[in-house]
Write a protein that holds these residues in place. Structure first.
Motif: not given
Ligand code: FES
Length: 171
Positions: A91-117
């Protein structure tokens, strides 16, 4: 712990679930046992526990997100888990994955430096007919589009901001 050191995990889960009579009240004790023995709760283990206790996988993810002593690794305030199992994949999870990584600035398995996500993969959340599906802590989002991902993240950013102000005022 490397994956080869997790041998026996599936058997343990099956045995513990059988001992507990497959009662959903056994969920937390079972997760604690798993954490105690393997020092982590991998996604496939959450999936298997859901099957064994005959509960929705979202319930298991929710409990693991809620109790910070589970799953060991420090997590962000919001744990975003995107389903990578076949229906959501198609159903297109790859596009979502790219969007999430772009928006959050982290890769899967990582936490944003501010500890939010924290961004993680999940296995089937039981929402296959409404994929792609993702969770933010224990809240499920179905039929998610990249645009919707962006909006959802913005919403949580705002919430976090309010929370931060509230908690500072409280001190
Ligand atoms: S495959 Fe994604 S919810 Fe089932």
């Amino acid at each position: 712990m490397a994956s080869h050191e997790l041998g026996g995990l599936n058997e343990d889960i099956r045995a513990w679930a059988a001992d507990s009579g497959r009662d959903r009240a056994a969920l937390l004790p079972l997760l604690q046992k798993l954490q105690g023995k393997y020092h982590q709760i991998p996604p496939h283990a959450m999936q298997l526990i859901a099957e064994q206790l005959d509960i929705h996988p979202v319930e298991v993810y929710g409990v693991v997100s809620f109790y910070s002593f589970l799953d060991h690794a420090p997590k962000g305030r919001y744990v975003i888990r995107l389903c990578r199992t076949i229906s959501c994949d198609m159903a297109g999870k790859d596009r979502l994955a790219r969007q999430l990584e772009n928006d959050l600035g982290v890769k899967f398995g990582q936490t944003t430096p501010d500890g939010k996500f924290t961004l993680e993969w999940a296995n089937c959340l039981g929402m296959c007919d409404q994929g792609p599906a993702m969770l933010v802590n224990d809240k499920v989002y179905s039929s998610v589009t990249p645009e919707k991902v962006h909006e959802i993240i913005e919403e949580y950013r705002k919430k976090f901001g309010v929370y931060a102000v509230e908690s500072m005022e409280g001190h």
